[in-house]
Each structure stands twice: as C-alpha cells, then as structure tokens.
Motif scaffolding. Structure first.
Motif, short mmCIF file in Angstrom:
data_model
loop_
_atom_site.label_atom_id
_atom_site.label_comp_id
_atom_site.label_asym_id
_atom_site.label_seq_id
_atom_site.Cartn_x
_atom_site.Cartn_y
_atom_site.Cartn_z
N GLU A 8 0.84 -1.21 0.00
CA GLU A 8 0.00 0.00 0.00
C GLU A 8 0.87 1.26 0.00
N LEU A 9 1.93 1.23 0.78
CA LEU A 9 2.86 2.37 0.80
C LEU A 9 3.47 2.58 -0.58
N TYR A 10 3.87 1.50 -1.23
CA TYR A 10 4.45 1.59 -2.57
C TYR A 10 3.45 2.19 -3.55
N ALA A 11 2.23 1.67 -3.52
CA ALA A 11 1.20 2.16 -4.45
C ALA A 11 0.92 3.65 -4.24
N ALA A 12 0.94 4.08 -2.98
CA ALA A 12 0.62 5.47 -2.67
C ALA A 12 1.79 6.41 -2.94
#
Length: 165
Positions: A8-12
């Motif tokens: 999720e951190l990567y996607a954001a």
C-alpha cells in the motif's frame, strides 16, 4: 511492517517519489530505478522501517541520495573518460578462439574450471584442487575427461568421399 502495508505504501508513494526524483535528475528511467532501489532498501529494513515517523520522507531522502550518488558516479566516469580518452580497441576474436570458447561451454562446469585454471593460468594440480575444494586426483580426472571431450568438439569432421566410378 507487513507485506500488505508495504504494498500500500508503494502504491501510494512511488508515483510521487518518481516525479520528485525526475524533477531533480531529468531522467525518467533513472528516477524509476532509484525509487525502486529506495523501496528495496526499505524492504530489507522492514522490521525497523515500520517505526519510522514518516516513511515517505525516509524513502524520498534515500531516493535523492541514491540519485546524487548515480550522478556523481556518472560525472566521475565522464571526467575519467575525458582525461584518459576512450579505451584501446579490443581485437576481434579469431575463429579458433570462438570455437574454443564454444567447446569450453559444452563441458560440464567442473571440467571447464579445471581446464581454464590449468591451461589458461598455468596452475598446478594441487593449487586447482585447493581452489575448487577437491583432490588433485579429481582434478586430473576432470582434465583427462575435458581433453577427450575437447578433442572431439574441436576436431574438424572428416569429409567422407564417395568413390564414383
């Protein structure tokens, strides 16, 4: 940090980080590489990374430092190239060299290593045995088998002549 949280951190964050690094470097490919490298660094520290106050700020700092390091390496390389000029041209390989390399590739790895160390580096059997964690008799055996295989691989096929009468 759990894998799901990291994804999720990567996607954001990744798109924003790529844009920020791109603004500094002017190279989209390098920017993507640097951001991915920063995320890889964070992943390797994922246990302690979850305790970071601002993961995106940490990633941005790492990405910018990586970008600067790449730029410095490129600049140093360019300066060295200008100072020393281009490297000397490498002579083309002869057909015999190409055939030898092709034949060596056909050998099992252990035999190939023994041949290269013995014939290219002139190492004695005992030294080869020590470097390959084996015995001198095993090295002798590998060399014997390799020579037999190379003889077969490097011999020109004899053309059969037909007797026309």
């Amino acid at each position: 940090m759990q894998e799901k949280d990291f994804e999720e951190l990567y996607a954001a964050c990744a798109p924003r980080l790529v844009r920020a690094v791109y603004a500094v470097t002017g190279d989209l490919g390098d920017s993507q590489d640097v951001v991915n490298e920063a995320f890889a660094c964070a992943w390797s520290r994922r246990r302690s990374f979850g305790e970071v106050d601002s993961p995106e700020a940490w990633l941005r700092t790492v990405a910018m430092r990586l970008a600067v390091s790449r730029w410095r390496r490129a600049r140093t390389g360019a300066l060295a190239w200008r100072r020393h000029g281009p490297p000397d041209p490498v002579p083309e390989l002869s057909p015999d060299s190409v055939a030898l390399v092709r034949a060596l590739r056909a050998l099992p790895e252990a035999q190939r290593v023994a041949v290269v160390l013995h014939y290219f580096y002139d190492l004695p059997l005992e030294r080869i045995a020590a470097e390959t964690s084996t015995t001198p008799s095993s090295v002798k055996s590998r060399l014997f088998r390799a020579r037999a295989s190379l003889e077969h691989l490097l011999t020109d096929p004899v053309e059969e002549t037909t007797d026309v009468r």
